[in-house]
Design an enzyme around this catalytic site. Sequence first.
Site, PDB file in Angstrom:
ATOM      1  N   GLY A  69       0.741  -1.220  -0.173  1.00  0.00           N
ATOM      2  CA  GLY A  69      -0.154   0.250   0.103  1.00  0.00           C
ATOM      3  C   GLY A  69       0.971   1.332   0.139  1.00  0.00           C
ATOM      4  O   GLY A  69       0.203   2.420   0.255  1.00  0.00           O
ATOM      5  N   HIS A 224      15.076 -10.917   3.803  1.00  0.00           N
ATOM      6  CA  HIS A 224      15.309  -9.910   2.606  1.00  0.00           C
ATOM      7  C   HIS A 224      17.136  -9.680   2.695  1.00  0.00           C
ATOM      8  O   HIS A 224      17.221  -8.614   2.108  1.00  0.00           O
ATOM      9  CB  HIS A 224      14.837  -8.766   2.942  1.00  0.00           C
ATOM     10  CG  HIS A 224      13.132  -8.521   3.162  1.00  0.00           C
ATOM     11  ND1 HIS A 224      12.317  -9.535   2.532  1.00  0.00           N
ATOM     12  CD2 HIS A 224      12.431  -7.906   3.994  1.00  0.00           C
ATOM     13  CE1 HIS A 224      11.012  -9.317   3.047  1.00  0.00           C
ATOM     14  NE2 HIS A 224      11.196  -8.259   3.901  1.00  0.00           N
ATOM     15  N   ARG A 227      18.869  -8.388  -0.485  1.00  0.00           N
ATOM     16  CA  ARG A 227      18.446  -7.259  -1.099  1.00  0.00           C
ATOM     17  C   ARG A 227      19.362  -6.292  -1.643  1.00  0.00           C
ATOM     18  O   ARG A 227      19.222  -5.694  -2.577  1.00  0.00           O
ATOM     19  CB  ARG A 227      17.348  -6.605  -0.275  1.00  0.00           C
ATOM     20  CG  ARG A 227      18.184  -5.728   0.952  1.00  0.00           C
ATOM     21  CD  ARG A 227      17.205  -4.998   1.998  1.00  0.00           C
ATOM     22  NE  ARG A 227      16.111  -4.354   1.122  1.00  0.00           N
ATOM     23  CZ  ARG A 227      14.744  -4.338   1.371  1.00  0.00           C
ATOM     24  NH1 ARG A 227      14.419  -4.933   2.610  1.00  0.00           N
ATOM     25  NH2 ARG A 227      13.997  -3.584   0.720  1.00  0.00           N
ATOM     26  N   ASP A 285       7.900 -14.105   0.332  1.00  0.00           N
ATOM     27  CA  ASP A 285       7.382 -12.748   0.528  1.00  0.00           C
ATOM     28  C   ASP A 285       6.298 -12.624  -0.119  1.00  0.00           C
ATOM     29  O   ASP A 285       5.833 -11.425  -0.593  1.00  0.00           O
ATOM     30  CB  ASP A 285       8.473 -11.474   0.193  1.00  0.00           C
ATOM     31  CG  ASP A 285       8.229 -10.198   0.788  1.00  0.00           C
ATOM     32  OD1 ASP A 285       7.067 -10.298   1.784  1.00  0.00           O
ATOM     33  OD2 ASP A 285       9.015  -9.338   0.662  1.00  0.00           O
ATOM     34  N   SER A 289       4.048  -6.347  -1.372  1.00  0.00           N
ATOM     35  CA  SER A 289       4.069  -5.450  -2.694  1.00  0.00           C
ATOM     36  C   SER A 289       5.926  -5.271  -2.927  1.00  0.00           C
ATOM     37  O   SER A 289       6.573  -5.670  -1.910  1.00  0.00           O
ATOM     38  CB  SER A 289       3.555  -4.113  -2.205  1.00  0.00           C
ATOM     39  OG  SER A 289       4.424  -3.538  -1.259  1.00  0.00           O
TER      40      SER A 289
HETATM   41 ZN    ZN Z   1       9.452  -7.415   4.829  1.00  0.00          ZN
END
Ligand code: ZN
Length: 390
Positions: A69, A224, A227, A285, A289
């Site tokens: 969001g 993550h 990343r 995940d 988003s």
């Molecule tokens: Zn996360």
Amino acid sequence: MLKLIKNAEVFAPKFLGKKDVLIAGGKICSISDSIVMKGNVEVEETDAMGQYLFPGFIDTHVHIVGGGGEGGFSTRTPEIAFSDMVEGGITTIIGTLGTDGYGRSMENLLAKAGALEEKGVTAFVNTGSYQVPVRTFTDSISKDIMFHEKIIGVGEIAISDHRCSCPTFDEIARIAAEARVAGMLSGKVGVVNIHVGDGQGGVDILEEIAQRTEIPRKHFIPTHMNRSGYVFEKGLQYLRNGGNLDFTTSTVPLFIEEGEIPCYEAIDRIIKEDLDISKVTLSSDGQGSLPIFDEKGNYRGVEIGRVTSLYQAVVECIKLKGIKIEQAISLITENPAKIYGLKGKGKIDVDFDADLVLVDKGDLTIDTVLAKGKILMKNKDILVKGVFEK
Ligand code: ZN
């Protein structure tokens, strides 16, 4: 009815060779070179010649009620479709809230976990979201973990991220302390799933907690960690020091271009450096988003993560880097089961849940999926879908 899988090459995830596997009451009750049923027993038989049998996959980080969001209300991602789990061979899932712990609630998360369970898989949740103080289901983290069988830990608590609530050392340490004691009192590990962002701090705060408190490292699962090259290197040091590491499989080509480390590269490096792979997991995940920001932190667009990326990443480890099947599969079976303390999960063994995935030997595509002995996919046909799915 009893089910018998014949002639499968079994990775438990340790390679056991060609075996027959007998299933009764949702559990694996026998594994043998040859099982022959006698008398009037009704058995549903599957000939798995030319197929590998893996434990059902465990996805430990999924936004089952949607996530994100970051680009406004219209960019909130949707709930997971049951068939996505089946398509991805996922038989155990841990649901979590993320950036938005306000528009989504623990009640919402627990209800969705219940919906997934009703269709046949196993679903747990974490309490909380990115934010500290943690917004719990009861009035505390301790009570959530102790008294709700589906609440397995806390998370995902965000650190080193422009969307985090800038938690302090004391706050994170206290969350872990609560999870630890509540876990001890209720026979759980009491894990804290930590969302690690792009920030300079990386996992420093977790390292500091390990140095300055008595809380064992096993309670933290930083995710993550692929990343960026910077976060990955910090993660490798954290792993060398005895911590757990989780890599995210959902990605978009732009993220890789910008420096995200593909999971197969991350795992290959860990194996080459002979680090402890049993402390390493992958998670999708899924439904999260994948927001794209420019260098000034302005929102530029959004993609959505998928749980099918989990097994895809394992296949890439095997095909692109020649990583041994048993090692690659353990990243989404035995390792998460151990780290999260999931009883009866992550292995093909007698008395374990009959969570199983059959794949074709040639191209490793998923053919059949069973969860607690129930067939969800057979011959690549998804047999069980969500109530409102077409
Ligand atoms: Zn996360």
